[in-house]
Design a protein around this motif. Structure first.
Motif, PDB file in Angstrom:
ATOM      1  N   ASP A  52       0.773  -1.230   0.000  1.00 45.07           N
ATOM      2  CA  ASP A  52       0.000   0.000   0.000  1.00 45.07           C
ATOM      3  C   ASP A  52       0.802   1.276   0.000  1.00 45.07           C
ATOM      4  O   ASP A  52       0.408   2.261  -0.597  1.00 45.07           O
ATOM      5  CB  ASP A  52      -0.912   0.026   1.220  1.00 45.07           C
ATOM      6  CG  ASP A  52      -2.119  -0.808   0.962  1.00 45.07           C
ATOM      7  OD1 ASP A  52      -2.540  -0.850  -0.199  1.00 45.07           O
ATOM      8  OD2 ASP A  52      -2.627  -1.412   1.907  1.00 45.07           O
ATOM      9  N   HIS A  53       1.858   1.268   0.705  1.00 38.10           N
ATOM     10  CA  HIS A  53       2.516   2.541   0.919  1.00 38.10           C
ATOM     11  C   HIS A  53       4.014   2.352   1.046  1.00 38.10           C
ATOM     12  O   HIS A  53       4.479   1.564   1.847  1.00 38.10           O
ATOM     13  CB  HIS A  53       1.956   3.200   2.171  1.00 38.10           C
ATOM     14  CG  HIS A  53       2.195   4.662   2.168  1.00 38.10           C
ATOM     15  ND1 HIS A  53       3.433   5.194   2.441  1.00 38.10           N
ATOM     16  CD2 HIS A  53       1.391   5.703   1.884  1.00 38.10           C
ATOM     17  CE1 HIS A  53       3.359   6.509   2.348  1.00 38.10           C
ATOM     18  NE2 HIS A  53       2.137   6.847   2.011  1.00 38.10           N
ATOM     19  N   VAL A  55       6.402   4.049   2.390  1.00 39.92           N
ATOM     20  CA  VAL A  55       7.041   4.282   3.683  1.00 39.92           C
ATOM     21  C   VAL A  55       6.737   3.160   4.661  1.00 39.92           C
ATOM     22  O   VAL A  55       7.610   2.641   5.351  1.00 39.92           O
ATOM     23  CB  VAL A  55       6.614   5.642   4.282  1.00 39.92           C
ATOM     24  CG1 VAL A  55       7.225   5.810   5.662  1.00 39.92           C
ATOM     25  CG2 VAL A  55       7.069   6.770   3.381  1.00 39.92           C
ATOM     26  N   LEU A  56       5.463   2.758   4.703  1.00 41.86           N
ATOM     27  CA  LEU A  56       5.098   1.626   5.555  1.00 41.86           C
ATOM     28  C   LEU A  56       5.890   0.399   5.147  1.00 41.86           C
ATOM     29  O   LEU A  56       6.390  -0.357   5.984  1.00 41.86           O
ATOM     30  CB  LEU A  56       3.605   1.313   5.428  1.00 41.86           C
ATOM     31  CG  LEU A  56       2.652   2.318   6.040  1.00 41.86           C
ATOM     32  CD1 LEU A  56       1.223   1.834   5.895  1.00 41.86           C
ATOM     33  CD2 LEU A  56       2.981   2.532   7.503  1.00 41.86           C
ATOM     34  N   LEU A 139       1.938   4.691  13.118  1.00 38.93           N
ATOM     35  CA  LEU A 139       1.120   4.323  11.961  1.00 38.93           C
ATOM     36  C   LEU A 139       1.507   2.950  11.415  1.00 38.93           C
ATOM     37  O   LEU A 139       0.642   2.147  11.062  1.00 38.93           O
ATOM     38  CB  LEU A 139       1.259   5.375  10.861  1.00 38.93           C
ATOM     39  CG  LEU A 139       0.585   6.710  11.152  1.00 38.93           C
ATOM     40  CD1 LEU A 139       0.913   7.714  10.061  1.00 38.93           C
ATOM     41  CD2 LEU A 139      -0.925   6.524  11.262  1.00 38.93           C
ATOM     42  N   PHE A 143      -0.851  -0.120  11.263  1.00 37.27           N
ATOM     43  CA  PHE A 143      -1.132  -0.718   9.964  1.00 37.27           C
ATOM     44  C   PHE A 143      -0.965  -2.244  10.022  1.00 37.27           C
ATOM     45  O   PHE A 143      -1.825  -2.991   9.533  1.00 37.27           O
ATOM     46  CB  PHE A 143      -0.210  -0.136   8.900  1.00 37.27           C
ATOM     47  CG  PHE A 143      -0.453  -0.722   7.546  1.00 37.27           C
ATOM     48  CD1 PHE A 143      -1.597  -0.403   6.845  1.00 37.27           C
ATOM     49  CD2 PHE A 143       0.436  -1.628   6.992  1.00 37.27           C
ATOM     50  CE1 PHE A 143      -1.857  -0.961   5.602  1.00 37.27           C
ATOM     51  CE2 PHE A 143       0.192  -2.188   5.754  1.00 37.27           C
ATOM     52  CZ  PHE A 143      -0.957  -1.856   5.058  1.00 37.27           C
ATOM     53  N   ALA A 146      -3.835  -3.678  11.872  1.00 35.71           N
ATOM     54  CA  ALA A 146      -5.047  -3.647  11.052  1.00 35.71           C
ATOM     55  C   ALA A 146      -5.014  -4.745   9.991  1.00 35.71           C
ATOM     56  O   ALA A 146      -5.993  -5.471   9.793  1.00 35.71           O
ATOM     57  CB  ALA A 146      -5.202  -2.275  10.393  1.00 35.71           C
ATOM     58  N   ARG A 147      -3.874  -4.888   9.315  1.00 35.18           N
ATOM     59  CA  ARG A 147      -3.697  -5.968   8.331  1.00 35.18           C
ATOM     60  C   ARG A 147      -3.917  -7.321   8.996  1.00 35.18           C
ATOM     61  O   ARG A 147      -4.597  -8.196   8.467  1.00 35.18           O
ATOM     62  CB  ARG A 147      -2.285  -5.943   7.734  1.00 35.18           C
ATOM     63  CG  ARG A 147      -2.053  -4.953   6.629  1.00 35.18           C
ATOM     64  CD  ARG A 147      -2.217  -5.549   5.236  1.00 35.18           C
ATOM     65  NE  ARG A 147      -3.615  -5.696   4.882  1.00 35.18           N
ATOM     66  CZ  ARG A 147      -4.054  -6.278   3.781  1.00 35.18           C
ATOM     67  NH1 ARG A 147      -3.202  -6.753   2.896  1.00 35.18           N
ATOM     68  NH2 ARG A 147      -5.336  -6.392   3.533  1.00 35.18           N
TER      69      ARG A 147
ATOM     70  N   ALA B 165     -12.265  -4.309  10.427  1.00 34.78           N
ATOM     71  CA  ALA B 165     -10.809  -4.372  10.275  1.00 34.78           C
ATOM     72  C   ALA B 165     -10.377  -3.517   9.081  1.00 34.78           C
ATOM     73  O   ALA B 165      -9.320  -2.875   9.104  1.00 34.78           O
ATOM     74  CB  ALA B 165     -10.353  -5.819  10.109  1.00 34.78           C
ATOM     75  N   LEU B 168      -9.929   0.001  10.176  1.00 34.89           N
ATOM     76  CA  LEU B 168      -8.631   0.267  10.807  1.00 34.89           C
ATOM     77  C   LEU B 168      -7.570   0.510   9.740  1.00 34.89           C
ATOM     78  O   LEU B 168      -6.774   1.448   9.829  1.00 34.89           O
ATOM     79  CB  LEU B 168      -8.208  -0.911  11.689  1.00 34.89           C
ATOM     80  CG  LEU B 168      -9.122  -1.258  12.860  1.00 34.89           C
ATOM     81  CD1 LEU B 168      -8.541  -2.416  13.657  1.00 34.89           C
ATOM     82  CD2 LEU B 168      -9.324  -0.050  13.751  1.00 34.89           C
ATOM     83  N   GLU B 169      -7.572  -0.336   8.723  1.00 36.16           N
ATOM     84  CA  GLU B 169      -6.618  -0.169   7.623  1.00 36.16           C
ATOM     85  C   GLU B 169      -6.809   1.166   6.927  1.00 36.16           C
ATOM     86  O   GLU B 169      -5.844   1.869   6.626  1.00 36.16           O
ATOM     87  CB  GLU B 169      -6.834  -1.278   6.590  1.00 36.16           C
ATOM     88  CG  GLU B 169      -5.843  -2.372   6.703  1.00 36.16           C
ATOM     89  CD  GLU B 169      -5.891  -3.286   5.484  1.00 36.16           C
ATOM     90  OE1 GLU B 169      -5.339  -4.361   5.588  1.00 36.16           O
ATOM     91  OE2 GLU B 169      -6.480  -2.928   4.439  1.00 36.16           O
ATOM     92  N   VAL B 172      -5.471   4.171   8.979  1.00 33.76           N
ATOM     93  CA  VAL B 172      -4.009   4.273   8.929  1.00 33.76           C
ATOM     94  C   VAL B 172      -3.566   4.774   7.560  1.00 33.76           C
ATOM     95  O   VAL B 172      -2.704   5.641   7.441  1.00 33.76           O
ATOM     96  CB  VAL B 172      -3.357   2.911   9.212  1.00 33.76           C
ATOM     97  CG1 VAL B 172      -1.855   3.000   9.040  1.00 33.76           C
ATOM     98  CG2 VAL B 172      -3.703   2.432  10.610  1.00 33.76           C
ATOM     99  N   MET B 176      -1.508   8.120   6.764  1.00 35.80           N
ATOM    100  CA  MET B 176      -0.246   7.994   6.038  1.00 35.80           C
ATOM    101  C   MET B 176      -0.254   8.903   4.806  1.00 35.80           C
ATOM    102  O   MET B 176       0.758   9.538   4.496  1.00 35.80           O
ATOM    103  CB  MET B 176      -0.116   6.537   5.610  1.00 35.80           C
ATOM    104  CG  MET B 176       1.276   6.046   5.526  1.00 35.80           C
ATOM    105  SD  MET B 176       2.055   5.964   7.150  1.00 35.80           S
ATOM    106  CE  MET B 176       3.714   6.367   6.642  1.00 35.80           C
TER     107      MET B 176
END
Lengths: 352, 352
Positions: A52-53, A55-56, A139, A143, A146-147, B165, B168-169, B172, B176
């Motif tokens: 998704d991102h 940076v994450l 975050l 994340f 949440a995943r 859930a 939540l994702e 975040v 982000m």
């Protein structure tokens, strides 16, 4: 939510427990045995978190690459097979997903652990914080949680969701016990034992129990309890050795300064045992080794006491209790069970 | 995971949408209507989070007491009734639990939002951080999320767990997007709209959809979609008005400095609309109003543009879309439906 993890006499009167049995005669390397299922799983975790991102992705990879052996996934893959799941079964596919989820939860807790306070900053920011900043750490941890929640939900088993959600609660509760301990808590073996279970044992224990549920067992039936107790005692043994190595391993071996726990104000098993022999130690523990010569004096007490030996013996008791639970698992592959037993010995024997 | 929330033409070409209809002729106060179910729910949330640890308890209460009207629980209680749940039905009991969970997730996100970076500290620590510290904020947020996960799991519906859930994702992901926006992102209406949906809309939208699932509807059937879209458009309208009030409300009314968004480098709808009329505005947005006179200049552009009016009109379009979804709900209690419609008007009319 407070729960007693082990009978309290087990915490200190370890002499009455049977000695650790000899390791399996043929040496089975648990990590090698799990590796064929472990390698695709590592890639899969990176895929699951990384899409998704950028940076994450970077934060997550930083953490996933840092950890060497994948202790938790290895346990879960082997326990699942010992529960009777064939490696090509649908149950094992879901248990592999559970292993990924457990590793994500573990990683999230490491990341959130790295969030720092103003007070820490005055002492110089820690590594990960320096790279990514507090906000990104929060975050990234959120994340992963949440995943993990999404993936858990997709497993479609509400008992497993409940067990793993309890893990999250336990981990926070354990961190909170540590962050806000009163002087008397610091001296309490029960407080220390419960905190260790909540911070480390709960994830291993309840994810093993979840693996049993995914294999079709009742959570509170014989198999569910055997899997849970294997994980629980292995987790407690692991943490005890971790705490002990802080006193015995050199800085180079650990990759971090020895006595790091005491330096951060925490008294672990060796220090608590020492306080039973040397009452002066209690004062140092209660004030969190905050005066200039406290660390040195405390280390001296520990060395003069049998604190390290007793801690090791306590870890052995837990390792043996873990081993006895392996026998209750129904899988027919003796190599897998030997690996689970070997893992208990490996935990006791690690040097760093 | 990127998804288009509203057709892109809706974001700026609002003229072609039908005007907002008049509010219901008899005024129904949605918060008063929901209150009998809302009050015990507030106490219940405090009980649910407060048992374990005095510090977590304190943090949680600090946040729960801060929020005035319980916007999210009110929506969920009314939507549940509009979906056909009688107030004494088993479905409504579970929907009330869902409302508690949604409020816990919302609160956790507020708490984690308050974790601050080194850079923030140089500018002076924010209130909540000052009281509790970063670590406690992270733990308290984690704790609420863990509690919410446990309670969700106990609802025993894996579709609902999956929807929540996903919330939540989304949250975040939205944070982000905001934390790491590139200059071109800052200028993009799509980026702004998606971020708003993820940060604010997703929770309201998917918890309304979850309420439909708990009432026995298919998540993607007509009722599930109507509930989801009511929540989604109401959430987007709410956020648009929030962003607009940052330009129009006085400091006293808001309880915080006006232009706070721009001061923190964020361009919201009024600024983005202004940039379409005054190309010079784009440069200010891209450099996040970082030069000394930028804030004043940007405010001037917004005032000379129709940015505020267009933002309000866009909020009206979303409010009207929310209202049209109320009609699709099967509940026979017209008062409840009037309250849901009134809520859309109230969101548009709030002054702070």
């Amino acid at each position: 939510m407070q729960r007693s993890v082990v009978p309290s006499e087990l915490q200190v009167e370890v002499e009455q427990f049977p000695p650790l049995e000899a390791p399996p005669s043929t040496h089975v390397d648990p990590f090698k045995l799990a590796e064929p299922d472990l390698r695709p799983l590592s890639d899969s975790i990176k895929d699951l978190v990384g899409i998704d991102h950028p940076v994450l992705n970077k934060v997550a990879r930083h953490f996933f690459d840092m950890q060497g052996k994948r202790f938790r996934p290895t346990i879960l893959l082997l326990v699942s097979q010992a529960l009777g799941s064939a490696r090509d079964s649908p149950a094992f596919t879901r248990q592999k997903r559970l292993a990924e989820i457990a590793e994500m939860i573990h990683t999230a807790s490491l990341i959130h652990d790295d969030v720092i306070d103003v007070s820490d900053m005055r002492r110089g920011a820690r590594t990960v914080h320096k790279i990514f900043g507090n906000k990104v750490a929060v975050l990234a941890g959120d994340f992963l949680l949440a995943r993990a929640s999404v993936l858990l939900a997709r497993l479609g088993d509400t008992k497993v969701v409940e067990l793993m959600a309890t893990v999250l609660e336990d981990m926070v509760h354990g961190e909170m016990m540590q962050a806000r301990a009163e002087p008397d808590d610091l001296l309490s073996f029960e407080h220390y034992t419960l905190k260790n279970y909540l911070k480390t044992g709960s994830l291993i224990s309840l994810s093993c129990q979840s693996a049993a549920v995914l294999s079709g067992a009742q959570a509170d039936g014989a198999l569910g309890v055997a899997a849970r107790d294997y994980g629980r005692h292995l987790g407690v043994a692991y943490q005890l050795i971790d705490d002990l190595l802080d006193f015995t391993a050199s800085e180079e071996q650990l990759g971090k300064p020895a006595l790091a726990d005491m330096a951060s104000g925490l008294a672990t098993a060796p220090a608590l045992f020492a306080a039973r022999q040397f009452p002066e130690m209690a004062g140092l523990i209660k004030r969190q080794f905050s005066q200039e010569t406290d660390l040195e004096a405390a280390y001296d007490f520990v060395q003069r006491s049998d604190g390290v030996a007793k801690s090791r013996r306590l870890a052995e008791v837990h390792a043996q209790l873990a081993i006895s639970n392996v026998r209750a698992l129904p899988g027919r592959d003796e190599t897998v069970k030997q690996a689970l037993t070997q893992l208990c010995h490996d935990v006791l024997n690690r040097r760093a």
